[in-house]
Design a protein around this motif. Structure first.
Motif, PDB file in Angstrom:
ATOM      1  N   ILE A  45       0.837  -1.203   0.000  1.00 34.58           N
ATOM      2  CA  ILE A  45       0.000   0.000   0.000  1.00 34.58           C
ATOM      3  C   ILE A  45       0.876   1.258   0.000  1.00 34.58           C
ATOM      4  O   ILE A  45       0.593   2.228  -0.710  1.00 34.58           O
ATOM      5  N   LYS A  46       1.941   1.241   0.781  1.00 34.58           N
ATOM      6  CA  LYS A  46       2.833   2.396   0.864  1.00 34.58           C
ATOM      7  C   LYS A  46       3.531   2.661  -0.469  1.00 34.58           C
ATOM      8  O   LYS A  46       3.645   3.815  -0.911  1.00 34.58           O
ATOM      9  N   ILE A  47       3.975   1.588  -1.125  1.00 35.53           N
ATOM     10  CA  ILE A  47       4.635   1.741  -2.429  1.00 35.53           C
ATOM     11  C   ILE A  47       3.658   2.260  -3.470  1.00 35.53           C
ATOM     12  O   ILE A  47       3.987   3.137  -4.285  1.00 35.53           O
ATOM     13  N   ALA A  48       2.416   1.741  -3.425  1.00 36.98           N
ATOM     14  CA  ALA A  48       1.402   2.199  -4.378  1.00 36.98           C
ATOM     15  C   ALA A  48       1.080   3.675  -4.179  1.00 36.98           C
ATOM     16  O   ALA A  48       0.909   4.425  -5.150  1.00 36.98           O
ATOM     17  N   LYS A  53       1.506   9.286  -6.014  1.00 39.70           N
ATOM     18  CA  LYS A  53       1.891  10.673  -5.739  1.00 39.70           C
ATOM     19  C   LYS A  53       2.945  11.155  -6.721  1.00 39.70           C
ATOM     20  O   LYS A  53       2.903  12.303  -7.187  1.00 39.70           O
ATOM     21  N   LYS A  54       3.894  10.269  -7.056  1.00 39.57           N
ATOM     22  CA  LYS A  54       4.931  10.631  -8.018  1.00 39.57           C
ATOM     23  C   LYS A  54       4.334  10.893  -9.394  1.00 39.57           C
ATOM     24  O   LYS A  54       4.719  11.850 -10.089  1.00 39.57           O
ATOM     25  N   ALA A  55       3.357  10.064  -9.815  1.00 37.28           N
ATOM     26  CA  ALA A  55       2.705  10.255 -11.108  1.00 37.28           C
ATOM     27  C   ALA A  55       1.934  11.569 -11.144  1.00 37.28           C
ATOM     28  O   ALA A  55       1.929  12.277 -12.156  1.00 37.28           O
ATOM     29  N   LEU A  60       1.711  17.266 -13.160  1.00 38.15           N
ATOM     30  CA  LEU A  60       1.618  18.710 -12.951  1.00 38.15           C
ATOM     31  C   LEU A  60       2.791  19.451 -13.576  1.00 38.15           C
ATOM     32  O   LEU A  60       2.659  20.616 -13.950  1.00 38.15           O
ATOM     33  N   GLY A  61       3.930  18.798 -13.666  1.00 37.73           N
ATOM     34  CA  GLY A  61       5.099  19.415 -14.273  1.00 37.73           C
ATOM     35  C   GLY A  61       5.605  20.611 -13.491  1.00 37.73           C
ATOM     36  O   GLY A  61       5.855  20.529 -12.281  1.00 37.73           O
ATOM     37  N   ASP A  62       5.733  21.756 -14.167  1.00 36.26           N
ATOM     38  CA  ASP A  62       6.239  22.963 -13.515  1.00 36.26           C
ATOM     39  C   ASP A  62       5.269  23.523 -12.483  1.00 36.26           C
ATOM     40  O   ASP A  62       5.668  24.306 -11.609  1.00 36.26           O
ATOM     41  N   LYS A  63       4.008  23.161 -12.588  1.00 39.78           N
ATOM     42  CA  LYS A  63       2.998  23.652 -11.647  1.00 39.78           C
ATOM     43  C   LYS A  63       2.972  22.860 -10.342  1.00 39.78           C
ATOM     44  O   LYS A  63       2.200  23.183  -9.443  1.00 39.78           O
ATOM     45  N   ALA A  64       3.789  21.835 -10.251  1.00 36.08           N
ATOM     46  CA  ALA A  64       3.805  21.004  -9.049  1.00 36.08           C
ATOM     47  C   ALA A  64       4.330  21.817  -7.867  1.00 36.08           C
ATOM     48  O   ALA A  64       5.250  22.618  -8.013  1.00 36.08           O
ATOM     49  N   PRO A  65       3.758  21.637  -6.693  1.00 37.10           N
ATOM     50  CA  PRO A  65       4.247  22.365  -5.502  1.00 37.10           C
ATOM     51  C   PRO A  65       5.649  21.908  -5.130  1.00 37.10           C
ATOM     52  O   PRO A  65       6.037  20.767  -5.413  1.00 37.10           O
TER      53      PRO A  65
END
Length: 316
Positions: A45-48, A53-55, A60-65
């Protein structure tokens, strides 16, 4: 009571399935298997969640916080007005005039005398021998009731630039004094977590190459002075092809010493092989001049109950 009110639908509480209580299982083998299965499921579950979250961040690209930096005791450190920039003009001027300027100006070559307290035990004897093995151009002198104050003039007369004294208590090395000769300063450390080379798993064999010295996080004026003392123990020009490195890492005023060799496994991967020994130092005092416990002038003394008022206050 009206019929309408009697026929009102009552909200039923949401029933959740409790996690299995494996502690009630008497069979140890079955209990262990269930525990491992629970750990595997939690890990999946933690890996998923991390992949999801990484995806989302990549989408979001440059808009990512910006990535959040976790709060630690180090980055929440109480501001210290003695923090210095090594390239500051005032700092450079002080360094050009301090007691170790002759070493950094290449006017002297390090020559170290290693000694100990009286009546040392076998473990401290071996530790002194290991210090001689890893510090180039060093000698060991085991004094038998010899006065340390009388030893210092003899060491100066024989062109020793530094004196290291290893203290012994309860059959283990528990302290270290480093005195830069002939004019000081002298630092007194408490020493813990000593591990000899024979006690380190898969320790590598030492070569005679001159080591590289790495000093981490000595950022205050006091820490800067202590770091320069460590640097002055080793030759000026390391032999990088030997891949030996001595690390003095300061973290929360504890100085961790490690001795490694770089291992190039292939063109992309680099590892470390520990050569030993290892130990931890904690500064107790810094004294002007050569060692003089009775009449010496102290620049800094650790006073535990007065100084350790906050876990986020550090001095090095």
């Amino acid at each position: 009571m009206d019929d309408d009110t009697s026929t009102m639908k009552q909200e039923e509480p949401v029933q959740t399935i409790p996690a299995p209580n494996i502690s009630r299982i008497r069979n140890k083998q079955l209990r262990t298997e269930m525990y491992r299965e629970m750990k595997r499921e939690k890990r999946k579950i933690k890996i998923a969640e991390k992949k999801k979250k990484k995806a989302e961040m990549e989408a979001l690209g440059d808009k990512a916080p910006p990535k959040q930096v976790p709060k630690t005791i180090e980055n929440m450190r109480v501001f210290d007005e003695t923090m210095v920039n090594p390239q500051d003009d005032e700092v450079l001027q002080d360094e050009a005039q301090d007691e170790m300027a002759s070493y950094f100006n290449r006017e002297t070559t390090p020559k170290i005398l290693i000694t100990s307290s009286d009546k040392i035990r076998n473990r401290t004897y071996k530790f002194c021998k290991e210090l001689k093995r890893i510090i180039p151009n060093s000698d060991v002198f085991f004094r038998q009731n010899a006065d340390l104050k009388k030893l210092i003039p003899e060491a100066v007369a024989r062109d020793y630039t530094d004196l290291i004294v290893v203290n012994d208590d309860r059959k283990v090395p528990n302290g270290m004094i480093i005195s830069h000769l002939p004019d000081g300063p002298t630092a007194h450390f408490k020493m813990t977590n000593v591990r000899l080379t024979t006690e380190i798993k898969h320790a590598g064999k030492l070569t005679g190459h001159m080591p590289e010295v790495i000093l981490n996080n000595f950022n205050t004026r006091l820490g800067h002075s202590v770091g320069r003392m460590f640097a002055a123990l080793f030759p000026h020009d390391p032999e990088f092809h030997g891949r030996r490195v001595m690390t003095f890492h300061n973290q929360r005023d504890f100085i961790f010493f490690r001795h490694h060799r770089y291992m190039f496994r292939n063109s992309k991967r680099v590892g470390l092989q520990e050569l030993g020994p290892r130990f931890t130092l904690k500064l107790r005092s810094l004294q002007k001049g050569a060692f003089d416990s009775k009449y010496g002038e102290y620049e800094w003394v650790h006073k535990r109950h007065e100084m350790e008022t906050s876990r986020r206050k550090f001095f090095l």
